[in-house]
Design a protein around this motif. Structure first.
Motif, PDB file in Angstrom:
ATOM      1  N   MET A 299       0.839  -1.179   0.000  1.00 52.42           N
ATOM      2  CA  MET A 299       0.000   0.000   0.000  1.00 52.42           C
ATOM      3  C   MET A 299       0.885   1.244   0.000  1.00 52.42           C
ATOM      4  O   MET A 299       1.786   1.379   0.810  1.00 52.42           O
ATOM      5  N   ALA A 300       0.631   2.143  -0.922  1.00 54.95           N
ATOM      6  CA  ALA A 300       1.429   3.368  -1.032  1.00 54.95           C
ATOM      7  C   ALA A 300       0.987   4.355   0.039  1.00 54.95           C
ATOM      8  O   ALA A 300      -0.192   4.468   0.363  1.00 54.95           O
ATOM      9  N   LYS A 301       1.973   5.067   0.607  1.00 54.63           N
ATOM     10  CA  LYS A 301       1.616   6.066   1.608  1.00 54.63           C
ATOM     11  C   LYS A 301       1.067   7.300   0.911  1.00 54.63           C
ATOM     12  O   LYS A 301       1.304   7.519  -0.268  1.00 54.63           O
ATOM     13  N   SER A 302       0.340   8.118   1.657  1.00 55.65           N
ATOM     14  CA  SER A 302      -0.265   9.290   1.045  1.00 55.65           C
ATOM     15  C   SER A 302       0.804  10.347   0.774  1.00 55.65           C
ATOM     16  O   SER A 302       1.781  10.472   1.503  1.00 55.65           O
ATOM     17  N   ILE A 303       0.585  11.104  -0.281  1.00 62.15           N
ATOM     18  CA  ILE A 303       1.491  12.176  -0.666  1.00 62.15           C
ATOM     19  C   ILE A 303       0.785  13.495  -0.400  1.00 62.15           C
ATOM     20  O   ILE A 303      -0.351  13.703  -0.829  1.00 62.15           O
ATOM     21  N   ASN A 304       1.455  14.390   0.335  1.00 64.21           N
ATOM     22  CA  ASN A 304       0.827  15.643   0.717  1.00 64.21           C
ATOM     23  C   ASN A 304       1.006  16.740  -0.325  1.00 64.21           C
ATOM     24  O   ASN A 304       0.519  17.843  -0.151  1.00 64.21           O
ATOM     25  N   ILE A 305       1.714  16.453  -1.407  1.00 59.98           N
ATOM     26  CA  ILE A 305       1.943  17.408  -2.479  1.00 59.98           C
ATOM     27  C   ILE A 305       0.913  17.150  -3.572  1.00 59.98           C
ATOM     28  O   ILE A 305       0.643  16.010  -3.919  1.00 59.98           O
ATOM     29  N   LYS A 306       0.355  18.236  -4.132  1.00 60.19           N
ATOM     30  CA  LYS A 306      -0.637  18.095  -5.201  1.00 60.19           C
ATOM     31  C   LYS A 306      -0.141  18.779  -6.466  1.00 60.19           C
ATOM     32  O   LYS A 306       0.742  19.643  -6.420  1.00 60.19           O
ATOM     33  N   THR A 307      -0.733  18.424  -7.587  1.00 60.85           N
ATOM     34  CA  THR A 307      -0.425  19.064  -8.857  1.00 60.85           C
ATOM     35  C   THR A 307      -0.754  20.551  -8.760  1.00 60.85           C
ATOM     36  O   THR A 307      -1.814  20.925  -8.267  1.00 60.85           O
ATOM     37  N   GLY A 308       0.187  21.393  -9.214  1.00 63.29           N
ATOM     38  CA  GLY A 308      -0.017  22.834  -9.167  1.00 63.29           C
ATOM     39  C   GLY A 308       0.650  23.504  -7.980  1.00 63.29           C
ATOM     40  O   GLY A 308       0.791  24.727  -7.959  1.00 63.29           O
ATOM     41  N   ASP A 309       1.062  22.734  -6.974  1.00 65.80           N
ATOM     42  CA  ASP A 309       1.769  23.305  -5.823  1.00 65.80           C
ATOM     43  C   ASP A 309       3.148  23.785  -6.250  1.00 65.80           C
ATOM     44  O   ASP A 309       3.764  23.230  -7.155  1.00 65.80           O
TER      45      ASP A 309
ATOM     46  N   ILE B 255      11.180  13.079  -9.472  1.00 64.70           N
ATOM     47  CA  ILE B 255      12.034  13.226  -8.302  1.00 64.70           C
ATOM     48  C   ILE B 255      11.243  12.707  -7.106  1.00 64.70           C
ATOM     49  O   ILE B 255      10.022  12.848  -7.058  1.00 64.70           O
ATOM     50  N   HIS B 256      11.927  12.067  -6.163  1.00 61.78           N
ATOM     51  CA  HIS B 256      11.232  11.474  -5.020  1.00 61.78           C
ATOM     52  C   HIS B 256      10.590  12.559  -4.173  1.00 61.78           C
ATOM     53  O   HIS B 256      11.165  13.632  -3.976  1.00 61.78           O
ATOM     54  N   VAL B 257       9.404  12.273  -3.660  1.00 57.64           N
ATOM     55  CA  VAL B 257       8.629  13.262  -2.919  1.00 57.64           C
ATOM     56  C   VAL B 257       9.329  13.678  -1.625  1.00 57.64           C
ATOM     57  O   VAL B 257       9.117  14.784  -1.120  1.00 57.64           O
ATOM     58  N   SER B 258      10.212  12.846  -1.082  1.00 56.89           N
ATOM     59  CA  SER B 258      10.921  13.202   0.149  1.00 56.89           C
ATOM     60  C   SER B 258      11.987  14.260  -0.104  1.00 56.89           C
ATOM     61  O   SER B 258      12.508  14.845   0.847  1.00 56.89           O
ATOM     62  N   ASN B 259      12.319  14.524  -1.359  1.00 54.45           N
ATOM     63  CA  ASN B 259      13.344  15.504  -1.696  1.00 54.45           C
ATOM     64  C   ASN B 259      12.766  16.875  -2.015  1.00 54.45           C
ATOM     65  O   ASN B 259      13.493  17.758  -2.457  1.00 54.45           O
TER      66      ASN B 259
ATOM     67  N   VAL C 258       6.944  23.920  -5.132  1.00 57.25           N
ATOM     68  CA  VAL C 258       7.801  23.195  -4.203  1.00 57.25           C
ATOM     69  C   VAL C 258       9.252  23.624  -4.367  1.00 57.25           C
ATOM     70  O   VAL C 258       9.634  24.190  -5.398  1.00 57.25           O
ATOM     71  N   LYS C 259      10.048  23.340  -3.346  1.00 56.54           N
ATOM     72  CA  LYS C 259      11.479  23.621  -3.365  1.00 56.54           C
ATOM     73  C   LYS C 259      12.207  22.307  -3.174  1.00 56.54           C
ATOM     74  O   LYS C 259      11.838  21.500  -2.317  1.00 56.54           O
ATOM     75  N   VAL C 260      13.268  22.094  -3.968  1.00 58.65           N
ATOM     76  CA  VAL C 260      14.055  20.872  -3.858  1.00 58.65           C
ATOM     77  C   VAL C 260      15.007  21.029  -2.681  1.00 58.65           C
ATOM     78  O   VAL C 260      15.742  22.011  -2.587  1.00 58.65           O
ATOM     79  N   ILE C 261      15.005  20.062  -1.749  1.00 60.23           N
ATOM     80  CA  ILE C 261      15.834  20.155  -0.553  1.00 60.23           C
ATOM     81  C   ILE C 261      17.004  19.176  -0.569  1.00 60.23           C
ATOM     82  O   ILE C 261      17.838  19.205   0.341  1.00 60.23           O
TER      83      ILE C 261
END
Length: 118
Positions: A1-11, A69-73, A13-16
């Motif tokens: 089961m994939a965990k939920s992603i808190n980022i949505k299309t159109g947001d 790019i991975h959502v954790s980045n 974001v900054k690469v960390i």
């Protein structure tokens, strides 16, 4: 089961982390199965595409596209800085077809830094 992603299309974001650390861009697509996002202007790669003759001309050659790019980045941008995303329940009202109203609870994204709705 994939965990939920808190980022949505159109947001925005900054690469960390990674080779494009510090870059900002708009999320073009969210790939939930792979926990990845495609960000405009970030993690660009060269891709060799086959030349296809179409009615409007030739397409193909070497093109530059954004790779996932991975959502954790990435982190969500709010104001001048970045913030984590939280959730809270908000009560609202809805109308039934007969005209009567009832209350519902819905979940909204909030900034962990300021507490405001995103």
């Amino acid at each position: 089961m994939a965990k939920s992603i808190n980022i949505k299309t159109g947001d925005t974001v900054k690469v960390i982390a990674g080779k494009d650390k510090g870059a900002q861009g708009k999320v073009l697509k969210v790939l939930r199965e792979d926990d990845r996002v495609i960000v405009e202007g970030v993690n660009q790669i060269k891709k060799h595409e086959k030349v296809v003759n179409t009615g409007s001309g030739n397409t193909g050659g070497i093109v530059t596209v954004e790779a996932p790019i991975h959502v954790s980045n990435v982190m969500l941008v709010e104001g001048d800085g970045v913030t984590r995303v939280g959730f809270k329940k908000v009560e609202g009202t809805k109308k039934r077809p007969d005209g009567s109203t009832y209350t519902v609870q819905r979940s909204v994204r909030v900034s962990r830094k300021t507490g405001e709705e995103i």
